[in-house]
Design an enzyme around this catalytic site. Structure first.
Site, PDB file in Angstrom:
ATOM      1  N   LYS A   1      -4.994  -0.400  12.539  1.00  0.00           N
ATOM      2  CA  LYS A   1      -5.563   0.583  12.008  1.00  0.00           C
ATOM      3  C   LYS A   1      -6.826   0.607  11.209  1.00  0.00           C
ATOM      4  O   LYS A   1      -6.828  -0.292  10.410  1.00  0.00           O
ATOM      5  CB  LYS A   1      -4.840   1.802  11.453  1.00  0.00           C
ATOM      6  CG  LYS A   1      -3.581   2.129  12.487  1.00  0.00           C
ATOM      7  CD  LYS A   1      -2.749   3.309  11.677  1.00  0.00           C
ATOM      8  CE  LYS A   1      -1.334   3.220  12.361  1.00  0.00           C
ATOM      9  NZ  LYS A   1      -0.440   4.031  11.430  1.00  0.00           N
TER      10      LYS A   1
ATOM     11  N   ASN B   1       8.859   7.210  10.197  1.00  0.00           N
ATOM     12  CA  ASN B   1       9.645   6.203  11.051  1.00  0.00           C
ATOM     13  C   ASN B   1      10.467   5.459   9.982  1.00  0.00           C
ATOM     14  O   ASN B   1      11.695   5.256  10.041  1.00  0.00           O
ATOM     15  CB  ASN B   1       9.023   5.682  11.937  1.00  0.00           C
ATOM     16  CG  ASN B   1       9.680   5.445  13.455  1.00  0.00           C
ATOM     17  OD1 ASN B   1      10.967   5.478  13.589  1.00  0.00           O
ATOM     18  ND2 ASN B   1       9.120   4.912  14.156  1.00  0.00           N
TER      19      ASN B   1
ATOM     20  N   GLY C   1       5.229  11.817   8.567  1.00  0.00           N
ATOM     21  CA  GLY C   1       5.548  12.459   9.776  1.00  0.00           C
ATOM     22  C   GLY C   1       6.791  13.403   9.890  1.00  0.00           C
ATOM     23  O   GLY C   1       6.561  14.640  10.132  1.00  0.00           O
TER      24      GLY C   1
ATOM     25  N   HIS D   1       5.977   1.582   0.580  1.00  0.00           N
ATOM     26  CA  HIS D   1       5.342   2.656   0.786  1.00  0.00           C
ATOM     27  C   HIS D   1       4.797   3.156  -0.491  1.00  0.00           C
ATOM     28  O   HIS D   1       4.466   4.416  -0.852  1.00  0.00           O
ATOM     29  CB  HIS D   1       6.333   3.946   1.274  1.00  0.00           C
ATOM     30  CG  HIS D   1       6.885   3.752   2.488  1.00  0.00           C
ATOM     31  ND1 HIS D   1       8.197   3.963   2.638  1.00  0.00           N
ATOM     32  CD2 HIS D   1       6.424   3.420   3.743  1.00  0.00           C
ATOM     33  CE1 HIS D   1       8.388   3.854   4.072  1.00  0.00           C
ATOM     34  NE2 HIS D   1       7.565   3.643   4.727  1.00  0.00           N
TER      35      HIS D   1
ATOM     36  N   ARG E   1      -4.707  -3.289   3.680  1.00  0.00           N
ATOM     37  CA  ARG E   1      -3.241  -2.959   3.380  1.00  0.00           C
ATOM     38  C   ARG E   1      -2.433  -4.108   3.604  1.00  0.00           C
ATOM     39  O   ARG E   1      -2.345  -4.602   4.601  1.00  0.00           O
ATOM     40  CB  ARG E   1      -2.635  -1.671   4.241  1.00  0.00           C
ATOM     41  CG  ARG E   1      -1.224  -1.404   3.911  1.00  0.00           C
ATOM     42  CD  ARG E   1      -0.326  -1.337   5.104  1.00  0.00           C
ATOM     43  NE  ARG E   1       0.787  -0.767   4.611  1.00  0.00           N
ATOM     44  CZ  ARG E   1       1.789  -0.635   5.555  1.00  0.00           C
ATOM     45  NH1 ARG E   1       1.678  -0.871   6.808  1.00  0.00           N
ATOM     46  NH2 ARG E   1       2.951  -0.393   5.177  1.00  0.00           N
TER      47      ARG E   1
ATOM     48  N   GLU F   1      -2.618   7.131   2.689  1.00  0.00           N
ATOM     49  CA  GLU F   1      -2.683   5.976   2.188  1.00  0.00           C
ATOM     50  C   GLU F   1      -3.954   5.277   2.414  1.00  0.00           C
ATOM     51  O   GLU F   1      -4.457   4.624   1.375  1.00  0.00           O
ATOM     52  CB  GLU F   1      -1.616   5.145   3.165  1.00  0.00           C
ATOM     53  CG  GLU F   1      -0.239   5.529   2.822  1.00  0.00           C
ATOM     54  CD  GLU F   1       0.864   5.182   3.635  1.00  0.00           C
ATOM     55  OE1 GLU F   1       1.631   4.099   3.483  1.00  0.00           O
ATOM     56  OE2 GLU F   1       0.916   5.786   4.784  1.00  0.00           O
TER      57      GLU F   1
ATOM     58  N   GLU G   1       6.578  16.039   6.530  1.00  0.00           N
ATOM     59  CA  GLU G   1       5.469  16.837   6.812  1.00  0.00           C
ATOM     60  C   GLU G   1       5.429  18.021   7.796  1.00  0.00           C
ATOM     61  O   GLU G   1       5.029  18.975   7.675  1.00  0.00           O
ATOM     62  CB  GLU G   1       3.937  16.369   6.808  1.00  0.00           C
ATOM     63  CG  GLU G   1       3.463  15.355   5.873  1.00  0.00           C
ATOM     64  CD  GLU G   1       2.266  14.399   6.175  1.00  0.00           C
ATOM     65  OE1 GLU G   1       1.726  14.933   6.992  1.00  0.00           O
ATOM     66  OE2 GLU G   1       2.401  13.409   5.819  1.00  0.00           O
TER      67      GLU G   1
ATOM     68  N   ASN H   1      -5.870  -1.928   8.138  1.00  0.00           N
ATOM     69  CA  ASN H   1      -4.287  -1.877   8.149  1.00  0.00           C
ATOM     70  C   ASN H   1      -3.724  -2.782   9.618  1.00  0.00           C
ATOM     71  O   ASN H   1      -3.782  -2.190  10.547  1.00  0.00           O
ATOM     72  CB  ASN H   1      -3.435  -0.586   8.103  1.00  0.00           C
ATOM     73  CG  ASN H   1      -2.224  -0.709   8.211  1.00  0.00           C
ATOM     74  OD1 ASN H   1      -1.489  -1.795   8.239  1.00  0.00           O
ATOM     75  ND2 ASN H   1      -1.596   0.510   7.964  1.00  0.00           N
TER      76      ASN H   1
ATOM     77  N   LEU I   1       9.204  10.450   4.393  1.00  0.00           N
ATOM     78  CA  LEU I   1      10.177  10.294   5.572  1.00  0.00           C
ATOM     79  C   LEU I   1       9.324  10.224   6.662  1.00  0.00           C
ATOM     80  O   LEU I   1       8.608  11.240   7.533  1.00  0.00           O
ATOM     81  CB  LEU I   1      10.854  11.708   5.622  1.00  0.00           C
ATOM     82  CG  LEU I   1      11.458  12.115   4.278  1.00  0.00           C
ATOM     83  CD1 LEU I   1      12.318  13.548   4.403  1.00  0.00           C
ATOM     84  CD2 LEU I   1      12.249  11.142   3.740  1.00  0.00           C
TER      85      LEU I   1
ATOM     86  N   ARG J   1      16.507   1.886  11.578  1.00  0.00           N
ATOM     87  CA  ARG J   1      17.366   1.327  10.281  1.00  0.00           C
ATOM     88  C   ARG J   1      18.221   1.985   9.674  1.00  0.00           C
ATOM     89  O   ARG J   1      18.159   3.195   9.540  1.00  0.00           O
ATOM     90  CB  ARG J   1      16.339   0.746   9.255  1.00  0.00           C
ATOM     91  CG  ARG J   1      14.839  -0.137   9.899  1.00  0.00           C
ATOM     92  CD  ARG J   1      14.076  -0.720   8.552  1.00  0.00           C
ATOM     93  NE  ARG J   1      12.778  -0.857   9.270  1.00  0.00           N
ATOM     94  CZ  ARG J   1      11.661  -0.338   8.594  1.00  0.00           C
ATOM     95  NH1 ARG J   1      11.755   0.382   7.538  1.00  0.00           N
ATOM     96  NH2 ARG J   1      10.557  -0.487   9.236  1.00  0.00           N
TER      97      ARG J   1
HETATM   98  P1  ADP Z   1       5.305   5.572  10.621  1.00  0.00           P
HETATM   99  O1  ADP Z   1       3.897   5.726  10.126  1.00  0.00           O
HETATM  100  O2  ADP Z   1       6.505   5.081   9.674  1.00  0.00           O
HETATM  101  O3  ADP Z   1       5.336   5.022  12.275  1.00  0.00           O
HETATM  102  P2  ADP Z   1       5.157   8.533  10.580  1.00  0.00           P
HETATM  103  O4  ADP Z   1       5.024   8.895   9.522  1.00  0.00           O
HETATM  104  O5  ADP Z   1       3.888   8.564  11.591  1.00  0.00           O
HETATM  105  O6  ADP Z   1       5.829   7.271  10.919  1.00  0.00           O
HETATM  106  O7  ADP Z   1       6.399   9.442  11.439  1.00  0.00           O
HETATM  107  C1  ADP Z   1       6.747   9.400  12.423  1.00  0.00           C
HETATM  108  C2  ADP Z   1       7.954  10.322  12.878  1.00  0.00           C
HETATM  109  O8  ADP Z   1       7.504  11.620  12.539  1.00  0.00           O
HETATM  110  C3  ADP Z   1       8.204  10.313  14.280  1.00  0.00           C
HETATM  111  O9  ADP Z   1       9.270   9.510  14.719  1.00  0.00           O
HETATM  112  C4  ADP Z   1       8.560  11.740  14.339  1.00  0.00           C
HETATM  113  O10 ADP Z   1      10.279  11.511  14.079  1.00  0.00           O
HETATM  114  C5  ADP Z   1       8.346  12.558  13.249  1.00  0.00           C
HETATM  115  N1  ADP Z   1       7.367  13.739  13.471  1.00  0.00           N
HETATM  116  C6  ADP Z   1       6.224  13.636  13.711  1.00  0.00           C
HETATM  117  N2  ADP Z   1       5.746  14.982  14.018  1.00  0.00           N
HETATM  118  C7  ADP Z   1       6.907  15.898  14.231  1.00  0.00           C
HETATM  119  C8  ADP Z   1       7.129  17.133  14.277  1.00  0.00           C
HETATM  120  N3  ADP Z   1       6.239  18.011  14.756  1.00  0.00           N
HETATM  121  N4  ADP Z   1       8.552  17.510  14.085  1.00  0.00           N
HETATM  122  C9  ADP Z   1       9.323  16.706  13.766  1.00  0.00           C
HETATM  123  N5  ADP Z   1       9.187  15.438  13.650  1.00  0.00           N
HETATM  124  C10 ADP Z   1       8.082  14.920  13.621  1.00  0.00           C
END
Ligand code: ADP
Length: 411
Positions: A14, A210, A330, A179, A90, A383, A333, A7, A208, A240
């Site tokens: 990654k 970034n 992130g 996604h 990816r 993914e 979950e 990716n 949900l 965004r």
């Molecule tokens: P991406 O792959 O789009 O960069 P992720 O799926 O890794 O995003 O999600 C990242 C976001 O998840 C972080 O910016 C943060 O806001 C949120 N996050 C991660 N761990 C936690 C947590 N323990 N509590 C609250 N929010 C979290």
């Protein structure tokens, strides 16, 4: 069969090496700050975890280093490159060209190049990853797995914008959605957990992170998703804005004397919960600040949650109900309070949350109460596994064509 999942981002990559016999990850890692003075390779395998710091000037050097580590005497997990049977890439934007994963040929790369204008931030790095992989592993087939592909089942009434029709016909302006691999993984996994037929269910998936998006999957087909021509539309995200009045664009360009590039930059990097809070795009920091009384951090979280709730309501209306609601990525979950806020006061729509179970983080669990008509689950996304499964499937289905392609490409 071992699949090397790659990716490539603009300054990072990654990877995972997955043994498809048992779908176990043999090794995985991340290269960051490619092209900067000091770059990092973080590599983890069953028996080892290492960090290498050095100047990695481009993706070619990054992938070379990863392949070296994978085969090294000290940290390696494979004897030689022959143990990598296929590379799964990816790729963010396939436009309308591909509604499923494909074996990558020169024609596919050309088609992806045509889509650079639709995903200028993502597709160039994805294409570099493919080209470097072809150069360093010329005998190994490459499969492209596209973020947009899963959403290609959307009907025209969902993917068309109410704009001059020629913009769609001549310029490709339509909703594509992103996604896709994540929405696909968690929705299929959800049906598996419920022990129900995927094609019998109405599912809403909330990815949900970034970047954030929601998808409505009606009897196995995506019928709507919140991201559009680009990943800017839909939910409020880390940086965004999601949905907004298009009239804001000419208005703010005149008011603040901004160029279109500056507006684009503000929409991609300075908006969302970061823009509202003025503090951070990270929900951990925002939650902490809100708890300490920071009103703008609290407002940013509230606006984010309200938008997700709005989409859930809209998708329930579109599908005339929902059986399964899934949270992933992130925030989905891990952010307990965010989920609680999104899911509050939805009893009339058949959604009742179990507050204790909702305190869980990062694991597969049902968070709705037994009296809830709708099942609500946290399902951590994967993914890479979808990419590896797709790559394996394509290779198995295309084995004859593959031999012909390799012969042709070598001649
Ligand atoms: P991406 O792959 O789009 O960069 P992720 O799926 O890794 O995003 O999600 C990242 C976001 O998840 C972080 O910016 C943060 O806001 C949120 N996050 C991660 N761990 C936690 C947590 N323990 N509590 C609250 N929010 C979290």
């Amino acid at each position: 069969m071992n699949v090397f999942v790659l990716n490539c981002g603009s300054s990072s990559l990654k990877y995972q090496l997955i043994n498809m016999k048992n779908e176990k990850v043999i090794a995985q890692g991340l290269v960051e700050k490619i092209g900067e003075e000091i770059s990092f390779l973080k590599h983890t395998s069953n028996c080892d975890e290492i960090v290498i710091e050095e100047n990695i000037k481009d993706h070619n050097q990054a992938i070379e280093l990863v392949l070296e580590v994978l085969q090294s005497r000290e940290h390696g997990v494979i004897e030689n490159m022959d143990e990598i049977n296929v590379v799964g890439h990816r790729v963010v934007h396939a436009g309308e060209k591909f509604s499923g994963s494909v074996l990558i040929t020169k024609a596919v790369i050309d088609a992806l190049r045509e889509n650079i204008k639709l995903a200028p931030l993502h597709n160039p790095a994805n294409i570099i990853g493919i080209e470097v992989s072809k150069k360093l592993m010329p005998k190994t087939p490459d499969v492209g797995v596209f973020d947009t592909a899963f959403h290609q089942s959307m009907p025209a009434e969902s993917f068309l914008y109410a704009l001059p029709y020629e913009w769609y016909q001549e310029n490709g302006v339509r909703r594509y959605g992103f996604h896709g691999t994540s929405h696909k993984y968690v929705s299929e996994r959800g049906a598996e957990i419920l022990n129900k037929e995927y094609y019998d269910l109405k599912i809403i998936t909330c990815h949900l992170g970034n970047g954030a998006s929601v998808a409505a999957i009606d009897h196995g087909k995506v019928i709507d998703t919140s991201m559009g021509l680009t990943p800017l539309e839909g939910l409020v995200m880390g940086t965004r804005p999601g949905d907004l009045d298009p009239g804001i664009i000419p208005y703010i360009m005149k008011e603040r004397n901004m160029t279109i590039e500056e507006v684009d930059q503000a929409f991609n990097k300075a908006s969302g919960v970061l823009g509202i809070s003025g503090l951070s795009n990270d929900f951990r920091e925002l939650t902490e600040a809100a708890e300490k009384g920071n009103k703008r951090a609290e407002l940013a979280i509230d606006i984010f949650c309200r938008r997700v709730k709005k989409y859930i309501g809209a998708y329930i209306a579109l599908m005339d109900g929902v059986d399964l609601l899934i949270f992933t990525a992130g925030i989905g979950e891990n952010a307990v309070d965010v989920r609680a806020k999104i899911l509050s006061n939805l009893e009339n729509l058949g959604i009742i949350i179990n507050q204790d179970k909702n305190k869980s983080r990062g694991k597969e669990i049902k968070i709705s109460s037994d009296s809830s008509a709708v099942d609500v689950y946290i399902i951590p996304t994967n993914e890479e596994l979808v990419i590896a499964r797709e790559a394996k499937k394509i290779i198995e289905n295309n084995i004859k064509n593959l031999i012909i392609d390799i012969l042709n490409e070598n001649n």
